[in-house]
Design a protein around this motif. Structure first.
Motif, PDB file in Angstrom:
ATOM      1  N   SER A   1       0.849  -1.389  -0.047  1.00 40.52           N
ATOM      2  CA  SER A   1       0.017  -0.049   0.002  1.00 40.52           C
ATOM      3  C   SER A   1       0.879   1.104   0.012  1.00 40.52           C
ATOM      4  O   SER A   1       1.937   1.187   0.409  1.00 40.52           O
ATOM      5  CB  SER A   1      -0.891  -0.199   1.270  1.00 40.52           C
ATOM      6  OG  SER A   1      -1.707   1.152   1.251  1.00 40.52           O
ATOM      7  N   THR A   2       0.420   2.273  -0.524  1.00 34.69           N
ATOM      8  CA  THR A   2       0.849   3.680  -0.425  1.00 34.69           C
ATOM      9  C   THR A   2       0.233   3.936   0.650  1.00 34.69           C
ATOM     10  O   THR A   2      -0.735   3.491   1.304  1.00 34.69           O
ATOM     11  CB  THR A   2       0.380   4.591  -1.605  1.00 34.69           C
ATOM     12  OG1 THR A   2      -0.825   4.467  -1.770  1.00 34.69           O
ATOM     13  CG2 THR A   2       1.436   4.067  -2.732  1.00 34.69           C
ATOM     14  N   ALA A   3       0.663   5.289   1.447  1.00 39.89           N
ATOM     15  CA  ALA A   3       0.074   5.824   2.540  1.00 39.89           C
ATOM     16  C   ALA A   3      -1.453   6.098   2.505  1.00 39.89           C
ATOM     17  O   ALA A   3      -2.007   6.316   1.685  1.00 39.89           O
ATOM     18  CB  ALA A   3       0.682   6.890   3.142  1.00 39.89           C
ATOM     19  N   SER A   4      -2.125   5.458   3.576  1.00 38.95           N
ATOM     20  CA  SER A   4      -3.493   5.793   3.655  1.00 38.95           C
ATOM     21  C   SER A   4      -4.159   5.543   5.218  1.00 38.95           C
ATOM     22  O   SER A   4      -3.630   4.655   5.761  1.00 38.95           O
ATOM     23  CB  SER A   4      -4.437   4.822   2.727  1.00 38.95           C
ATOM     24  OG  SER A   4      -5.690   5.015   2.985  1.00 38.95           O
ATOM     25  N   ARG A   5      -5.159   6.561   5.636  1.00 39.96           N
ATOM     26  CA  ARG A   5      -5.604   6.211   6.985  1.00 39.96           C
ATOM     27  C   ARG A   5      -6.339   5.110   7.146  1.00 39.96           C
ATOM     28  O   ARG A   5      -6.952   4.584   8.318  1.00 39.96           O
ATOM     29  CB  ARG A   5      -6.445   7.666   7.358  1.00 39.96           C
ATOM     30  CG  ARG A   5      -5.484   8.766   7.845  1.00 39.96           C
ATOM     31  CD  ARG A   5      -6.297   9.833   8.487  1.00 39.96           C
ATOM     32  NE  ARG A   5      -6.660   9.325   9.675  1.00 39.96           N
ATOM     33  CZ  ARG A   5      -8.051   8.938  10.098  1.00 39.96           C
ATOM     34  NH1 ARG A   5      -8.887   9.428   9.068  1.00 39.96           N
ATOM     35  NH2 ARG A   5      -8.722   8.366  11.047  1.00 39.96           N
ATOM     36  N   ALA A   6      -6.981   4.723   5.939  1.00 42.81           N
ATOM     37  CA  ALA A   6      -7.699   3.518   5.972  1.00 42.81           C
ATOM     38  C   ALA A   6      -6.956   1.819   6.132  1.00 42.81           C
ATOM     39  O   ALA A   6      -7.564   1.060   6.467  1.00 42.81           O
ATOM     40  CB  ALA A   6      -8.273   3.261   4.456  1.00 42.81           C
ATOM     41  N   LEU A   7      -5.626   2.172   6.333  1.00 38.08           N
ATOM     42  CA  LEU A   7      -4.760   1.114   6.555  1.00 38.08           C
ATOM     43  C   LEU A   7      -5.137   0.141   7.859  1.00 38.08           C
ATOM     44  O   LEU A   7      -5.150  -1.067   7.792  1.00 38.08           O
ATOM     45  CB  LEU A   7      -3.268   1.109   6.359  1.00 38.08           C
ATOM     46  CG  LEU A   7      -2.701   1.095   5.008  1.00 38.08           C
ATOM     47  CD1 LEU A   7      -0.980   1.688   5.064  1.00 38.08           C
ATOM     48  CD2 LEU A   7      -2.781  -0.187   4.222  1.00 38.08           C
ATOM     49  N   ALA A   8      -5.059   0.804   8.686  1.00 39.35           N
ATOM     50  CA  ALA A   8      -5.425   0.363  10.006  1.00 39.35           C
ATOM     51  C   ALA A   8      -6.593  -0.582  10.233  1.00 39.35           C
ATOM     52  O   ALA A   8      -6.789  -1.608  10.519  1.00 39.35           O
ATOM     53  CB  ALA A   8      -5.254   1.306  11.211  1.00 39.35           C
TER      54      ALA A   8
END
Length: 304
Positions: free
Chosen positions: A94-101
């Motif tokens: 992934s590229t950076a995203s607040r959805a990752l967590a």
């Protein structure tokens, strides 16, 4: 095999700098390695151009034989490691995203055990999926800068156009308005990460279209966030970015900068197995961000 991986990384990224980052080595070390390979093979494998590295005819010949070998070796290593720990793991990029967590949490709750590989380069992650190093990748495509899509990948569009917002110091005069004009930020220094595929060019196009010419500094977005809070710079940010007491998030008038959010895998089964969890996590993060939530309510009332 190490030499072959290096050659494939240089060809895939088109840059010694990006290839070195992908391989986890220094650029001087990779340059030295490339010179040794070229000396051993008796000719130049890449042309060093202003825009990056391009394979020579000899380089294309070597790469045509190297890629299958590297792919097979990666698959062998991945299968061996999975067998050693008692079962397959889901390899997520992934590229950076607040959805990752939220995405990873949901995958684990559904019985999947994800590993995570982060990279600022969507192109590098797509190549890793195509080569069998990753099972799925969540990436962004900057508007006006199409990604280099490897053959054989399956795609799902999570968001056709996600607007990009701006982060600025909480006491910046422009924060008095919920929507900021670029002209209000023309006198500020901007910080942009030039290693993010397509972003530098897109920001420059945005400035030209708006008739502004601010001073632009190079730096990663962790550094930019720290400098934003002191008023040193402003920077582009994802709309799901959360404001803080020392940092504000604002929409740019006219939404001049956007990205397309994509999920990529080699098979439809891999996509279908992770997409619902990603969608849930993304919209959860979107609703938590006040500026983005307001934008969605105004422009996309049918959003989940």
């Amino acid at each position: 095999m190490r030499h072959l991986r290096a050659l494939c990384a240089i060809a895939d990224t088109g840059s010694l700098h990006r290839a070195a980052r992908q391989l986890g080595v220094s650029q001087p070390s990779l340059s030295t390695q490339l010179r040794r390979i070229e000396q051993e093979l008796g000719g130049a494998l890449f042309r060093r151009e202003r825009t990056g590295c391009r394979p020579t005819p000899l380089g294309r010949l070597v790469l045509s034989r190297a890629r299958p070998l590297v792919t097979e070796m990666r698959a062998l290593v991945a299968e061996a490691r999975a067998a050693a720990v008692g079962g397959p793991q889901l390899r997520v990029g992934s590229t950076a995203s607040r959805a990752l967590a939220g995405w990873l949490r949901r995958l684990r709750a559904r019985g999947q055990e994800p590993t995570l590989h982060m990279d600022v380069s969507p192109n590098a992650l797509l190549c890793m999926v195509a080569d069998g190093q990753l099972d799925v990748a969540f990436v962004h495509e900057v508007e006006g800068s199409p990604l280099r899509m490897p053959e054989g990948l399956r795609l799902r569009v999570l968001m056709e156009r996600e607007p990009q917002f701006v982060c600025l110091a909480a006491d910046h005069p422009a924060t008095a308005k919920p929507v900021v004009d670029l002209a209000d930020l023309a006198g500020d220094r901007w910080m942009i990460d030039p290693t993010v595929d397509g972003e530098w060019d897109a920001v420059q196009r945005m400035f030209r279209a708006s008739g502004v010419n601010p001073r632009v500094l190079h730096g990663d977005y962790h550094t930019a966030a720290a400098l934003v809070t002191t008023g040193e710079v402003v920077t582009v940010c994802q709309p799901s970015c959360l404001p803080r007491p020392d940092m504000a998030v604002r929409r740019l008038r006219g939404d001049p900068l956007g990205v397309r959010l994509l999920l990529a895998a080699r098979t439809e089964t891999d996509l279908d197995g992770v997409r619902p969890a990603l969608e849930e996590a993304y919209w959860e993060a979107a609703r938590q961000a006040p500026a983005y939530r307001e934008w969605l309510e105004q422009t996309a009332p049918a959003t989940p």
